[in-house]
Design a protein around this motif. Sequence first.
Motif, PDB file in Angstrom:
ATOM      1  N   UNK A 113     -10.636 -19.351  13.369  1.00  0.00           N
ATOM      2  CA  UNK A 113     -10.915 -17.914  13.531  1.00  0.00           C
ATOM      3  C   UNK A 113      -9.713 -17.068  13.111  1.00  0.00           C
ATOM      4  N   UNK A 114      -9.938 -15.784  12.931  1.00  0.00           N
ATOM      5  CA  UNK A 114      -8.854 -14.856  12.626  1.00  0.00           C
ATOM      6  C   UNK A 114      -8.173 -14.452  13.924  1.00  0.00           C
ATOM      7  N   UNK A 115      -6.827 -14.549  13.947  1.00  0.00           N
ATOM      8  CA  UNK A 115      -6.057 -14.323  15.179  1.00  0.00           C
ATOM      9  C   UNK A 115      -4.972 -13.278  14.943  1.00  0.00           C
ATOM     10  N   UNK A 116      -4.290 -12.909  16.039  1.00  0.00           N
ATOM     11  CA  UNK A 116      -3.187 -11.943  15.950  1.00  0.00           C
ATOM     12  C   UNK A 116      -2.092 -12.485  15.035  1.00  0.00           C
ATOM     13  N   UNK A 117      -1.820 -13.768  15.100  1.00  0.00           N
ATOM     14  CA  UNK A 117      -0.751 -14.330  14.276  1.00  0.00           C
ATOM     15  C   UNK A 117      -1.063 -14.187  12.793  1.00  0.00           C
ATOM     16  N   UNK A 118      -2.346 -14.168  12.394  1.00  0.00           N
ATOM     17  CA  UNK A 118      -2.704 -13.942  10.992  1.00  0.00           C
ATOM     18  C   UNK A 118      -2.316 -12.538  10.546  1.00  0.00           C
ATOM     19  N   UNK A 119      -2.544 -11.558  11.410  1.00  0.00           N
ATOM     20  CA  UNK A 119      -2.171 -10.174  11.079  1.00  0.00           C
ATOM     21  C   UNK A 119      -0.662 -10.059  10.924  1.00  0.00           C
ATOM     22  N   UNK A 120       0.091 -10.738  11.786  1.00  0.00           N
ATOM     23  CA  UNK A 120       1.555 -10.699  11.695  1.00  0.00           C
ATOM     24  C   UNK A 120       2.016 -11.296  10.374  1.00  0.00           C
ATOM     25  N   UNK A 121       1.444 -12.429   9.976  1.00  0.00           N
ATOM     26  CA  UNK A 121       1.811 -13.058   8.701  1.00  0.00           C
ATOM     27  C   UNK A 121       1.553 -12.127   7.529  1.00  0.00           C
ATOM     28  N   UNK A 122       0.422 -11.449   7.550  1.00  0.00           N
ATOM     29  CA  UNK A 122       0.079 -10.549   6.444  1.00  0.00           C
ATOM     30  C   UNK A 122       1.021  -9.350   6.388  1.00  0.00           C
ATOM     31  N   UNK A 123       1.349  -8.792   7.552  1.00  0.00           N
ATOM     32  CA  UNK A 123       2.248  -7.638   7.558  1.00  0.00           C
ATOM     33  C   UNK A 123       3.670  -8.033   7.153  1.00  0.00           C
ATOM     34  N   UNK A 124       4.116  -9.216   7.565  1.00  0.00           N
ATOM     35  CA  UNK A 124       5.444  -9.674   7.140  1.00  0.00           C
ATOM     36  C   UNK A 124       5.480  -9.909   5.641  1.00  0.00           C
ATOM     37  N   UNK A 125       4.406 -10.441   5.079  1.00  0.00           N
ATOM     38  CA  UNK A 125       4.353 -10.650   3.633  1.00  0.00           C
ATOM     39  C   UNK A 125       4.353  -9.314   2.894  1.00  0.00           C
ATOM     40  N   UNK A 126       3.627  -8.325   3.417  1.00  0.00           N
ATOM     41  CA  UNK A 126       3.595  -7.004   2.771  1.00  0.00           C
ATOM     42  C   UNK A 126       4.964  -6.344   2.791  1.00  0.00           C
ATOM     43  N   UNK A 127       5.767  -6.584   3.830  1.00  0.00           N
ATOM     44  CA  UNK A 127       7.078  -5.955   3.935  1.00  0.00           C
ATOM     45  C   UNK A 127       8.044  -6.476   2.865  1.00  0.00           C
ATOM     46  N   UNK A 128       7.902  -7.737   2.475  1.00  0.00           N
ATOM     47  CA  UNK A 128       8.807  -8.279   1.457  1.00  0.00           C
ATOM     48  C   UNK A 128       8.161  -8.343   0.080  1.00  0.00           C
ATOM     49  N   UNK A 129       6.954  -7.833  -0.039  1.00  0.00           N
ATOM     50  CA  UNK A 129       6.263  -7.888  -1.327  1.00  0.00           C
ATOM     51  C   UNK A 129       6.659  -6.692  -2.173  1.00  0.00           C
ATOM     52  N   UNK A 130       6.933  -6.926  -3.439  1.00  0.00           N
ATOM     53  CA  UNK A 130       7.215  -5.851  -4.392  1.00  0.00           C
ATOM     54  C   UNK A 130       6.656  -6.273  -5.743  1.00  0.00           C
ATOM     55  N   UNK A 131       7.021  -5.517  -6.780  1.00  0.00           N
ATOM     56  CA  UNK A 131       6.491  -5.809  -8.116  1.00  0.00           C
ATOM     57  C   UNK A 131       6.962  -7.169  -8.618  1.00  0.00           C
ATOM     58  N   UNK A 132       8.057  -7.668  -8.054  1.00  0.00           N
ATOM     59  CA  UNK A 132       8.633  -8.915  -8.559  1.00  0.00           C
ATOM     60  C   UNK A 132       8.308 -10.107  -7.667  1.00  0.00           C
TER      61      UNK A 132
END
Length: 573
Positions: free
Chosen positions: A175-194
């Motif tokens: 199932x989708x859990x709180x920890x999945x949301x945390x992983x996605x937000x952490x990835x978005x914070x370090x994601x850029x064009x490169x």
Amino acid sequence: MFFRIKKSGPRAYVQVVENNRVDGAVRQSVIANLGRADDLIASGALASLLASGAKLTDQVFLVSALDEDADGSLSVAAKRIGGPLLFGRIWDRLGIAAVLDELLKHRAFEFAVERAVFVATLHRLFVSGSDRDCSSWMEDYDIPGIEGLDLHHFYRAMAWLGEELEEKPEGALAPRCVKDVIEEKLFDRRRDLFTDLSAVFMDTTSLSFYGEGGETLGEHGYSKDFRPDLKQMILGLVVDGSGSPICTEMWPGNTADVTVLLPVIDRLRQRFGIGRVCIVADRGMISAETIAGLEQRKLDYILGARERSDALVRKIVLANEGPFVPLLIERQRGETQLFAKEVKVEGKRYIVCRNEAEAEKDRKDREAIVTALDAQLKRGDKALVRNSAYRRYLRKTTDGPAFAIDAGKLAEEARFDGVFVLRTNAKITPLQAVLRYRDLLQVENLFLRTKAVMRTRPIFHSSDAAIRGHVFCSFLALAMQKCLEDLSRQAGIVPEWKTLLRDLDRLQHVRIRHRDHDWLVRTDASKPIADLFCHAHIALPPRAKQIAPPKLAPPTKSARKRLGRPRRGATPA
């Protein structure tokens, strides 16, 4: 300024001297001549002078007293500060605190959930173990904001991390859990064009439980912990091309590896918005249905092939007589000499590789086994049946001993010395395919850290949510460790992990009572820790700092009691 002894013949004189820079050169000038050293010492004038100046230099004399305090009589309490300082900065740099605070702002928890998660993650890095152990371990560390945290707070924090946000869709593995949301937000914070997600690496392992292991996660299955008697869960880890963890997946313990790759890829593309990607996976996760699913989704892949059990690979690919091309791979410790060739069979592209160093190692290992096997055969063959390393080289005989060494099996096994086979549909060179597959070792190394260095086990939680939260803290610890490795590499420091943790634990501050004042005195930091703190822009606390006494609360004024009879109308009629 400093004292200087000036000798003149047999006599010595005490002077007060200061350094000044004049025209780019350091010059010393005498401020005062105090007299002959022997007279000053005999009369006590020098001791009196130093005692008078000590009133203005308590910090210096405190440090000196601490250095001379061999029995520790001055110490009141000591706390370790190295780990909280360093990993606290990494925690903030990765944005974990900000993400947790954002998700928690609409929740009415009555304790610091973010601090509980940080302490649990720090515990994974240093000693690991259960949350019960963590609640007592944290008392030795000076961690801001943990006042009032108790064992049940850690249990609630773990349950929140693994809390389900929606019902598990039909056909989904988890199932989708709180920890999945945390992983996605952490990835978005370090994601850029490169940010490069052109290649993702995935591997799985099993984690055993002491207990039932939750409502659905704990099941009996193939145990990589060599504990088939215990229930377990399957943990999947996905990392990017740089070795940074992207996400974790957790499934029941009876889930087969060959069934998880396609669902994980579909979730990755949905959760992280990635388009074209090359999947790199080991042979244990591959089946004909998996490969067909990858090609149906038009995804590139580099997969390890089963060179011994796959008939097509064993009889046709390895039997190909095409020439090998030498490849030289540079490593931190020397170079790796490989020979590779490309073989196409029925529209399928294979890359056959031979590692000369591994081939020599395999040959020596086999010779050692055969030598031990020959000695065992001379003593008796009953003990050989249970030993799989011996059994693969034996054959049954009709006369004499029941078993004998099979020369044909030895020759057949020699064909696989140092050989591994890859199957790929990516438009890349054999060298690029080998290098990508070689990076899969990063995932295996991360699993070794998860299970050995940080020992996610033991897991005593009884709910799926708390188990997911407990394991997710190890994921956060891996992300912090990867960030620390990057910092160390940039600073030119390559410390051994356990040595680094010991040096961090030696960095402490000691609370001391000296001359009716409370002081915090910091121990010395080792050079690697000092260099690492400097590169991470972390200021070491002062060597000694006086603690201001607590402010006394002003007395509360009690309401003045009214004397006499109450006024008319003060009570209802």
